[in-house]
Design a protein around this motif. Structure first.
Motif, short mmCIF file in Angstrom:
data_model
loop_
_atom_site.label_atom_id
_atom_site.label_comp_id
_atom_site.label_asym_id
_atom_site.label_seq_id
_atom_site.Cartn_x
_atom_site.Cartn_y
_atom_site.Cartn_z
N MET A 142 8.45 5.87 -19.31
CA MET A 142 7.50 4.74 -18.05
C MET A 142 7.43 6.14 -16.87
O MET A 142 9.13 5.72 -16.30
CB MET A 142 8.22 3.46 -18.20
N HIS A 193 -8.17 -1.08 -15.66
CA HIS A 193 -7.92 -2.19 -14.39
C HIS A 193 -6.39 -2.66 -14.27
O HIS A 193 -6.59 -3.31 -13.12
CB HIS A 193 -8.15 -2.97 -15.15
N LYS A 194 -5.51 -1.47 -13.59
CA LYS A 194 -4.32 -1.29 -12.59
C LYS A 194 -4.80 -0.27 -11.52
O LYS A 194 -4.25 -0.65 -10.77
CB LYS A 194 -3.14 -0.63 -13.49
N ASN A 230 -0.23 -5.43 -10.13
CA ASN A 230 0.26 -4.72 -10.99
C ASN A 230 -0.10 -5.55 -12.72
O ASN A 230 0.01 -4.82 -13.56
CB ASN A 230 2.08 -4.63 -11.59
N ALA A 247 -3.61 1.18 -21.64
CA ALA A 247 -2.42 1.25 -22.44
C ALA A 247 -1.81 1.35 -23.70
O ALA A 247 -0.86 1.66 -24.22
CB ALA A 247 -1.57 1.06 -20.97
N THR A 248 -2.01 -0.14 -23.34
CA THR A 248 -1.50 -0.45 -24.97
C THR A 248 -2.02 0.60 -26.19
O THR A 248 -0.64 1.00 -27.14
CB THR A 248 -1.86 -2.13 -25.82
N GLN A 265 1.30 2.21 -15.12
CA GLN A 265 1.10 1.24 -12.91
C GLN A 265 1.66 2.35 -12.01
O GLN A 265 1.26 2.36 -10.59
CB GLN A 265 2.81 0.92 -13.61
N ASN A 285 6.55 -1.43 -14.74
CA ASN A 285 5.40 -2.53 -14.11
C ASN A 285 6.56 -3.98 -13.24
O ASN A 285 6.12 -4.85 -12.38
CB ASN A 285 5.23 -2.91 -15.25
N ASP A 303 4.21 6.63 -20.06
CA ASP A 303 3.26 5.48 -19.86
C ASP A 303 3.59 4.96 -18.35
O ASP A 303 3.84 4.89 -18.07
CB ASP A 303 4.05 4.23 -20.18
N SER A 353 3.93 -2.50 -25.32
CA SER A 353 3.55 -2.10 -26.43
C SER A 353 4.01 -0.69 -26.46
O SER A 353 3.46 0.13 -27.89
CB SER A 353 2.17 -1.19 -25.41
N SER A 378 -4.51 3.31 -17.90
CA SER A 378 -5.26 1.80 -18.20
C SER A 378 -6.12 1.46 -16.34
O SER A 378 -5.75 0.90 -15.31
CB SER A 378 -4.61 0.73 -18.19
N HIS A 400 8.11 -1.21 -21.17
CA HIS A 400 6.63 -1.98 -21.58
C HIS A 400 6.70 -2.27 -23.07
O HIS A 400 6.98 -1.38 -23.86
CB HIS A 400 5.08 -1.77 -21.58
#
Ligand code: PMP
Length: 411
Positions: A148, A203-204, A11, A73-74, A180, A152, A177, A103, A201, A101
């Protein structure tokens, strides 16, 4: 049993899929032009970018034009919050939850200082919001509900559809959001017509860091946080991160094609791990709802030990996991999510997040269980307070210092 380093912190970020890496390499070696250039080098790059946009749109079931590529995502969360407030300038109330989160949380807390009224919905012991609390708090002054899809730290899912219905009754915008959720749950934006903004995002879900996308439903406003260019239809200035975008497009296509298979695998690994931990170690609690949860996440509280010590010893054994949220590691601040859920302090301090991925193997799970059991046993034996936290043969001052330490650490 494997001797290789093993990674259960999916995560935080995920291993870049070979398909995503290959796509990124092609953006370096083949279509490296500036996508805004009208010549053939530029147009080749533009074509790759738009193909990636179609891939991400397919994963979310939205139109490509509803996606704005960004740095993750931020940025997506920041942009969504400011966009919603600018779209409904007469409304001065924002609703979010206490477990978002940073952010989202830090932005709304900043906005609260500049005149907005902010409601942070509470969560129960299992990490769930109460829809009645949302109904009681929302009004015609509410510009935005931001929540969300999946947490996360615990993986607990929010009732996005029901919250969306309530938001729409009051004409409020809804931001979700989904950092995740993407890559782990099906997301169909035609079925979730109440969602105005949604963040993901890369990279998740096995693409690269520094690249994400914001879904802005057709007709909802989008305020550019970065200005000074016509990129992304004027919604986000700056030459596009072509490398990250094409990698995300490739990863999204894989999710569209194989999500069911990935989710079954992540869940099987997660359940094998949870059963293994509970069967071999005493005094373990699973934090958060175990049913309404992402297929890959376990937040486990090991009573009577310190999560930081556990993490360090696991790292020395080649195991990578997180205590609560990654940004909290290294500081002794307890997780705001577990605090909001009223998890007892004895469990918060020994809480560790284990997250599987589609690449996790049974060998890795079994190694993790064995090594964790060994380390927990050793840490509990080393503790001067013993397994029950009952000080044996300690002075009153030592007991007071211990209590003060845990009180400080728990805020
Ligand atoms: N939201 C959630 C729920 C997250 O888990 C994260 C990453 N930890 C973010 C937002 C921020 O994502 P990024 O790293 O892409 O800025």
């Amino acid at each position: 049993m494997t001797d290789q380093p093993i990674y259960f912190d999916n995560n935080s970020t995920t291993f870049p899929a070979p398909e995503a890496v290959e796509a990124a390499l092609s953006a370096i070696s083949e279509h490296w032009g500036n996508p805004s250039s009208t010549h053939s080098f530029g147009q080749k790059a533009r074509h790759a970018l738009e193909r990636a946009r179609e891939g991400v749109a397919r994963m979310l079931n939205c139109t490509p034009a509803e996606l704005v590529f960004n740095s993750g995502a931020t940025e997506g969360n920041n942009t969504a919050l400011y966009s919603a407030l600018e779209a409904l300038p007469d409304r001065k109330h924002i609703i979010t939850t206490r477990v978002e989160h940073s952010s989202v949380l830090e932005v709304v807390r900043y906005l609260a200082e500049s005149g907005y009224r902010v409601t942070e919905l509470s969560v129960d012991r299992l990490g769930h919001i109460d829809l009645d609390e949302l109904r009681n708090e929302i009004s015609g002054d509410t510009a935005l509900v931001s929540l969300m899809w999946a947490n996360n730290e615990t993986g607990v899912l929010n009732p996005v559809a029901a919250a969306g219905d309530i938001a729409k009754q009051f004409g409020a915008l809804l931001h979700v959001d989904a950092a995740q959720a993407a890559g782990k749950l099906p997301i169909d934006l035609t079925e979730h017509a109440a969602i105005d903004y949604l963040t993901i995002s890369g990279h998740k879900f096995h693409a690269l860091k520094g690249c994400g996308a914001l879904f802005v439903r057709r007709g909802a406003g989008c305020t550019a946080l970065l200005r000074g260019g016509h990129h992304e239809s004027g919604r986000r200035a700056g030459t596009e991160n072509a490398l990250g975008i094409v990698a995300m497009g490739a990863a999204a296509r894989m999710v569209s094609a194989k999500l069911d298979e990935y989710a079954v695998h992540m869940r099987a690994m997660r359940d094998r791990l949870q059963t293994g931990l509970l069967n071999t170690i005493d005094d373990v609690v699973i934090n958060g709802d175990q049913h309404e949860r992402l297929p890959n996440t376990i937040n486990a509280g090991f009573k009577y030990i310190d999560g930081e010590a556990l993490l360090m010893m696991m790292d020395a054994e080649g195991i990578s996991v997180s205590a609560g949220s990654a940004c909290k590691s290294g500081s002794m601040e307890p997780s705001h999510v577990l605090l909001a859920m009223n998890v007892p302090l004895s469990a918060i301090h020994g809480s560790v997040r284990f997250c599987t991925s589609r690449y996790t193997t049974t060998d890795e799970v079994d190694t993790l269980v064995q090594k964790t059991a060994k380390i927990v046993k050793r840490l509990r034996e080393m503790s001067p307070f013993g397994k029950d936290h009952k000080p044996a043969g300690l002075t009153a001052e030592q007991i007071a210092a211990h209590k003060a330490y845990f009180a400080r650490a728990s805020g």
